[in-house]
Write a protein that holds these residues in place. Structure first.
Motif, PDB file in Angstrom:
ATOM      1  N   GLU A 225       4.935  -3.516  -7.136  1.00  0.00           N
ATOM      2  CA  GLU A 225       3.963  -2.386  -6.582  1.00  0.00           C
ATOM      3  C   GLU A 225       4.388  -1.012  -7.546  1.00  0.00           C
ATOM      4  N   ASP A 226       5.609  -0.894  -7.511  1.00  0.00           N
ATOM      5  CA  ASP A 226       6.300   0.353  -8.219  1.00  0.00           C
ATOM      6  C   ASP A 226       5.860   0.374  -9.588  1.00  0.00           C
TER       7      ASP A 226
ATOM      8  N   ALA B 166       2.407   1.134 -10.130  1.00  0.00           N
ATOM      9  CA  ALA B 166       2.176   2.347 -10.022  1.00  0.00           C
ATOM     10  C   ALA B 166       2.515   3.344 -11.032  1.00  0.00           C
ATOM     11  N   ALA B 167       3.860   2.897 -11.946  1.00  0.00           N
ATOM     12  CA  ALA B 167       4.129   3.590 -13.130  1.00  0.00           C
ATOM     13  C   ALA B 167       3.312   3.304 -14.121  1.00  0.00           C
TER      14      ALA B 167
ATOM     15  N   ARG C 245       0.003   2.786 -13.809  1.00  0.00           N
ATOM     16  CA  ARG C 245      -1.193   3.799 -13.603  1.00  0.00           C
ATOM     17  C   ARG C 245      -0.939   5.073 -13.819  1.00  0.00           C
TER      18      ARG C 245
ATOM     19  N   LEU D 120      -1.781   9.390  -3.793  1.00  0.00           N
ATOM     20  CA  LEU D 120      -0.491   9.501  -4.523  1.00  0.00           C
ATOM     21  C   LEU D 120      -0.108   8.224  -5.195  1.00  0.00           C
ATOM     22  N   ARG D 121      -0.203   7.140  -4.425  1.00  0.00           N
ATOM     23  CA  ARG D 121       0.131   5.812  -4.695  1.00  0.00           C
ATOM     24  C   ARG D 121      -0.604   5.257  -6.102  1.00  0.00           C
ATOM     25  N   CYS D 122      -2.030   5.556  -5.882  1.00  0.00           N
ATOM     26  CA  CYS D 122      -3.014   5.431  -6.953  1.00  0.00           C
ATOM     27  C   CYS D 122      -2.558   6.132  -8.185  1.00  0.00           C
ATOM     28  N   LEU D 123      -2.104   7.490  -7.990  1.00  0.00           N
ATOM     29  CA  LEU D 123      -1.613   8.371  -9.205  1.00  0.00           C
ATOM     30  C   LEU D 123      -0.284   7.809  -9.622  1.00  0.00           C
ATOM     31  N   GLY D 124       0.369   7.176  -8.992  1.00  0.00           N
ATOM     32  CA  GLY D 124       1.649   6.634  -9.725  1.00  0.00           C
ATOM     33  C   GLY D 124       2.835   6.822  -9.038  1.00  0.00           C
ATOM     34  N   ILE D 125       2.934   7.394  -7.711  1.00  0.00           N
ATOM     35  CA  ILE D 125       4.070   7.533  -7.174  1.00  0.00           C
ATOM     36  C   ILE D 125       4.646   6.218  -6.372  1.00  0.00           C
ATOM     37  N   LYS D 126       6.010   6.169  -6.277  1.00  0.00           N
ATOM     38  CA  LYS D 126       6.481   5.026  -5.582  1.00  0.00           C
ATOM     39  C   LYS D 126       6.654   5.050  -4.235  1.00  0.00           C
ATOM     40  N   ALA D 127       6.504   4.048  -3.458  1.00  0.00           N
ATOM     41  CA  ALA D 127       6.122   3.958  -2.139  1.00  0.00           C
ATOM     42  C   ALA D 127       7.461   4.810  -1.399  1.00  0.00           C
TER      43      ALA D 127
END
Lengths: 225, 490
Positions: A66-67, A70-71, A73, B291-298
């Motif tokens: 997932e991370d 995210a990067a 994206r 924010l997750r869509c835009l690229g932040i980590k959980a």
């Protein structure tokens, strides 16, 4: 693509096989429940397929966690949503700055300010979403979507919540920025008029591709005939 | 570093619009923290004062007391103790007040000259504390003076003898505080007690022998040598250290009880925090999905809101501690009647740090459970609200609940200093929580099963709130249940 449902699995998409080249302007249409949103989620790297492969900007997302997605994206993808999806506790400027700050850009304020001015909101930088009209909020969302200079931009019903006049303005803005920056633009829409303005139209029905028409080629063929 | 900067900036930006809500959430723990700080500040100040005035608590270096006079052999041993000596005979009896023609149950203390060697007997006028020793005079407790409208110059009859009241006893060594309400104290000179005729065979008299010893005298060694002999003669030996320990032990129990009550109050506040933070966290799901869509980590998304809560918890803890430090200045006024020393209030930094730390840690632990749900937010939720994550949060919840129990155990131990008390208290809280939670679950399920289909609309809607998704049934029942339990304990 399958999801667990009740005691079994629900197939939402199957036999989906297509590619989109850089700079393309594509619309994805279909009736409700045809799998458009699911397809958007997969193409944008928001989800992983249960079968098959998805390449996004040259990266195979199947094996990414997932991370990592995210990067990816943050680097390559922009989003525009039907409900604008601005963070209500941030100003217009701060909303646009998010993708840039995630990348650690020192010029985040400058770039975001410039983008908002380009979208006609230069005097609304410090306004919160609640202080903006629907059209203005969508323009902020567009500025945010383009702020990280994405290679590909996904728009989910970008004009769905707007009146005719604002919808026209948003469409013009979207296509102008797309042309200016050369971003691949994928639009999910119910609006046949908006879909007709794209270069290629993929129609979904029952989770499968019903038709995949290149509008430019169709027009040429009609002209030849 | 960029990520940390982004997290901090986002935390502060988002908090701008939300700080009233955050402060409201954390305000529920302020009272609990204030109670903790006030109780412990008062306790530390009291202990300090007891230490400072240790000698005046006993009035002597050594006191030997018993219900029978010392026999000859013991008398000889006491005779050879160096330094000054004094004797006190104490008994309960009825006193007659000629001026009002009334009687009163009193505690008579007949003291010889010299006592107390440390501290003083306080009276009004001041010279009365010495004057009563010089003749057939009495120093009478203030409560008795007020109750019977007595004044210096009036008489009081003890047994067969009349004594002139020369002053009002207002406190100091020998005054008994709260018990004066039952049997007010009357001081007379020791050489006049026999004339009262009150000491007869069979009378219940407490004999006390006081000694002021040279600094070089080793009391503990002497006590060790003669303790058994004196106990065989039904006499008890008490030093200043013994009196301090006894007093501290007594106040320990009171302090522990008050601390545990304050911890319960804090726990109830923390339940309020958890409930409020849960609602706050849910309001952030959409923002986090975006924010997750835009690229932040959980994890980074989690840290944004954790930092907000942590800062708010710190502010709340400091506010609570400050309030407690202010309240503790009023406690000596409230409790002075029952205390053997006059407590000088001062800011106790130890109590402040304890209250702040315990309040902060407990608030954070309780806030972690709802905040942990932020780690499960998928970016897909921006597209579809009904999307459910497949992650199993069960393990994480177990970890957090264990952390809360551990935090409670350690906090209780830190405040009371007793492991067994802390373990039993924590177990009791856990068991109470589980019982109340099960009651809430049964109520929810029962309401769902038993709700009549044809019930009136308002009744149906009202009862449905007991089992609808996101209902607060468990929180309310646990909070009210625990609060009621405290009242029962008191």
């Amino acid at each position: 693509m399958q999801y667990p449902s009740g005691n079994g699995m629900l197939t939402v998409l199957e036999q989906i096989d297509f590619s989109i080249s850089e700079g393309d302007l594509v619309s994805i249409t279909g009736p409700s429940g045809s799998g458009k949103t699911t397809l958007l989620g997969l193409c944008a790297g928001l989800d992983r397929p249960s079968q098959g492969n998805i390449w996004l900007c040259g990266s195979l997302i199947n094996d990414m966690n997932e991370d990592e997605r995210a990067a990816l994206r943050n680097r390559e993808v922009g989003f525009i949503f039907q409900n604008f999806q601005l963070i209500p506790s941030l100003t217009a400027l701060e909303n646009v700055m998010i993708p840039l700050e995630l990348q650690g850009r020192k010029d985040a304020i400058t770039v975001a300010t410039s983008l908002l001015k380009n979208t006609g909101l230069g005097d609304r930088l410090d306004h919160y979403p609640a202080q903006l009209s629907g059209g203005e909020q969508q323009r902020v969302a567009i500025a945010r979507a383009f702020s990280n200079s994405p290679r590909i931009l996904f728009a989910d019903e970008p004009t769905g919540n707007l009146d005719y006049e604002n919808a026209e303005k948003i469409q013009e803005l979207l296509f102008a920025l797309n042309k200016e920056k050369g971003t691949t633009l994928i639009i999910i829409t119910h609006d046949p008029e908006l879909a007709s303005k794209t270069h290629r139209q993929i129609k979904l029905k029952g989770g499968k591709i019903y038709s995949d028409i290149s509008i430019a080629n169709s027009l040429k063929t009609m002209a030849d005939e | 570093m960029n990520e940390l900067r982004f997290i901090l900036i986002m935390a502060l930006r988002d908090a701008r619009k939300n700080y009233p809500r955050l402060i409201l959430f954390i305000s529920s723990v302020i009272v609990g923290i204030a109670a903790l700080v006030a109780i412990n500040s008062f306790n530390y100040n009291l202990r300090n004062q007891i230490d400072k005035e240790a000698a005046s608590l006993l009035g002597a270096d050594l006191a030997i007391t018993g219900n029978i006079p010392a026999d000859d052999s013991i008398g000889r041993i006491m005779q050879y103790l160096p330094g000054e000596k004094a004797v006190e005979k104490e008994l309960l009896s009825m006193a007659y007040l000629p001026s009002t023609n009334e009687t009163q149950f009193v505690r008579i203390k007949a003291v010889s000259s010299g006592f107390p060697f440390y501290g003083k007997i306080k009276s009004r006028p001041e010279e009365g504390a010495e004057l009563f020793r010089n003749g057939q005079y009495a120093l009478v407790d203030e409560s008795l003076m007020i109750q019977h409208d007595l004044h210096p110059g009036d008489s009081i009859r003890l047994g067969k003898s009349f004594f002139e009241i020369v002053a009002t006893l207002t406190g100091g060594v020998g005054s008994i505080g709260l018990s004066s309400a039952v049997a007010p104290t009357v001081f007379i000179a020791e050489n006049y007690i026999d004339s009262t005729g009150l000491i007869q065979p069979g009378s219940l008299v407490n004999y006390a022998y006081y000694f002021k010893l040279p600094a070089s005298f080793k009391i503990s060694e002497w006590k060790k040598e003669y303790k058994n002999l004196f106990e065989a003669g039904n006499l008890r030996i008490e030093s200043i250290q013994d009196r301090k320990s006894n007093l501290n032990r007594g106040f320990d129990f009171l302090n522990d009880f008050l601390n545990l009550t304050a911890i319960i109050a804090l726990l109830l506040g923390c339940l309020g925090v958890a409930s409020g933070i849960w609602i706050y966290a849910r309001s952030k799901y959409r923002d986090i999905a975006l924010l997750r869509c835009l690229g932040i980590k959980a994890m980074h998304a989690f840290w944004i809101y954790f930092i907000q809560i942590a800062i708010t918890a710190m502010v709340g803890s400091i506010a609570g501690a400050s309030l407690g430090a202010f309240i503790q200045f009023f406690l000596p006024t409230v409790f002075q009647e029952f205390l053997p020393v006059t407590v000088d209030t001062a800011i106790s930094w130890k109590a402040l740090v304890q209250g702040c730390t315990v309040g902060f840690v407990m608030s954070i632990l309780f806030a972690l459970i709802p905040l942990a749900s932020l780690l499960q937010i998928s970016p897909l939720q921006i597209l579809r609200q009904s999307f459910e994550t497949s992650a199993n949060p069960g393990q994480r919840k177990v970890l957090f609940y264990t952390g809360i129990a551990a935090g409670l155990l350690l906090s209780t131990w830190w405040l009371t200093g007793h492991w067994m008390t802390s373990i039993l208290f924590t177990l009791a809280v856990v068991v109470l929580y589980v019982i109340l939670y099960l009651i809430a679950v049964m109520l929810s399920r029962g309401a769902k099963k038993l709700l009549p289909a044809g019930a009136a609309f308002s009744l149906k809607q009202g009862i449905s709130n007991l089992f609808r998704p996101d209902n607060q049934t468990a929180t309310i029942i646990v909070t009210i249940g625990m609060g009621t339990a405290i009242l029962q304990v008191w």
